[in-house]
Design an enzyme around this catalytic site. Sequence first.
Site, PDB file in Angstrom:
ATOM      1  N   ASP A   1       0.819  -1.213   0.000  1.00  0.00           N
ATOM      2  CA  ASP A   1       0.000   0.000   0.000  1.00  0.00           C
ATOM      3  C   ASP A   1       0.853   1.263   0.000  1.00  0.00           C
ATOM      4  O   ASP A   1       2.037   1.219   0.316  1.00  0.00           O
ATOM      5  CB  ASP A   1      -0.855   0.049   1.276  1.00  0.00           C
TER       6      ASP A   1
ATOM      7  N   TYR B   1       6.051  -9.705   7.372  1.00  0.00           N
ATOM      8  CA  TYR B   1       5.919  -8.256   7.563  1.00  0.00           C
ATOM      9  C   TYR B   1       6.334  -7.922   8.987  1.00  0.00           C
ATOM     10  O   TYR B   1       6.196  -8.741   9.906  1.00  0.00           O
ATOM     11  CB  TYR B   1       4.472  -7.807   7.365  1.00  0.00           C
TER      12      TYR B   1
END
Lengths: 248, 248
Positions: free
Chosen positions: A52, A110
Amino acid sequence: MKNLLFVISFDGKMYHGWQSQKNAVTVQDTIKKAFFNITGDKANIIGCSRTDAGVHANMFCFSVKTKSTIPTDRFVMALNGQLPFDIAASKCIEVNESFNARFSCIKKEYVYLIDTGEIRNPFLSGRAYHYPFFIDEKRLNETAKHFLGTHDFSAFCSADTVVLSKIRTIYDIGVKRNGDIVSINICADGFLYNMARIIVGTLIYTENGKIKESEIPQIISSLDRTRAGITVMPQGLYLNKVFYDFEI
Amino acid sequence: MKNLLFVISFDGKMYHGWQSQKNAVTVQDTIKKAFFNITGDKANIIGCSRTDAGVHANMFCFSVKTKSTIPTDRFVMALNGQLPFDIAASKCIEVNESFNARFSCIKKEYVYLIDTGEIRNPFLSGRAYHYPFFIDEKRLNETAKHFLGTHDFSAFCSADTVVLSKIRTIYDIGVKRNGDIVSINICADGFLYNMARIIVGTLIYTENGKIKESEIPQIISSLDRTRAGITVMPQGLYLNKVFYDFEI
């Protein structure tokens, strides 16, 4: 025609995410341009993930097929010469023809950084979520274990996500502290849209009392997005590691 | 009228240094505006140091006299509400009338960061000098000790520096490594224009063989700027600590 796999890292602050967009600067477009400048190829750059806007990468992989005769071991330097200050390539290897940076990926990690310092840190602006409150990282590390394993993560993805299956497997999740910085690592076979950020938002809700630790299994099985926590801001999120079925 | 001492930190990337300038954004002007917004005072903001464009501060102090009735313990939050993301106040204390953040300062410590990683790190862009070569930090730590003590540092300041005396005392200087990052700390009673950056440039020259370690005492006593090393880029430099004759 060679199929090349590149490892890069980037500070995502200035980019509208990975994926090409009209009217916005993205990491993919920036790499496409740099690649064109050195090879003359308008090549198809295949990223391992669609990050994103504002999300960073300590490690990100892309693959690209090219007729360029630049030796593989010179490509990193050549590409870095064309890339802006906030993106850098660190590795380039030749892979077999069927390899695809996205579909060949077997696992990703992540990490989300939370700055718990009382005063915001100018050097962490855009690089961590400033949450100036107490976090018990040992307790949170225990709480996070509820997410381990294979689940339908419908409650932990953006409500408008359209995918064949929302079942994912979390292999590892852990919380650590380094000074004021609390980091949450999540390793899974794949991530739904906003999944990492909603898991972090839900974990923070267990710290500030908006959600009880014991409710997490029910929230997972409810498949109901409205029961989980907030989607925390993208600037704290880093793609940290990308795994294929061979060592990079 | 109260005399206030503020502690701040800032990422200097976007600023043309501390000191007010026409046609350029500086940290001093930015603070002056923020201070005016909360107090209505067009106050004289006195900084502890004139940092160059691009230089950062982990700790920087300024003093300001004001008639504002904002309680001292509320000033930090009030000021941070008006400051941009790359400057943050962390402390405000009332000091006696004669205190001056610049002239009352007895000692300052700068730290210079060198990124020796082979590939430039996007997260250190503008925050460290990328020098992708071997540095023997233990040897460099020994070499640096030549600068200790009281010297005329004419060879280590910008040639056009106009000051009454170029004699300064270095109390402490040391070199450490943390992964790829080599850091050089210098603590002195004061710093001439570019002094920290020229000392670092000279130390790097002893590593790449352009200057011999044993020449440093001669270079100091030569008072000749042309014999010392380069002025390394400002982006690796941080004002790290500021000392007064009381604990802040």
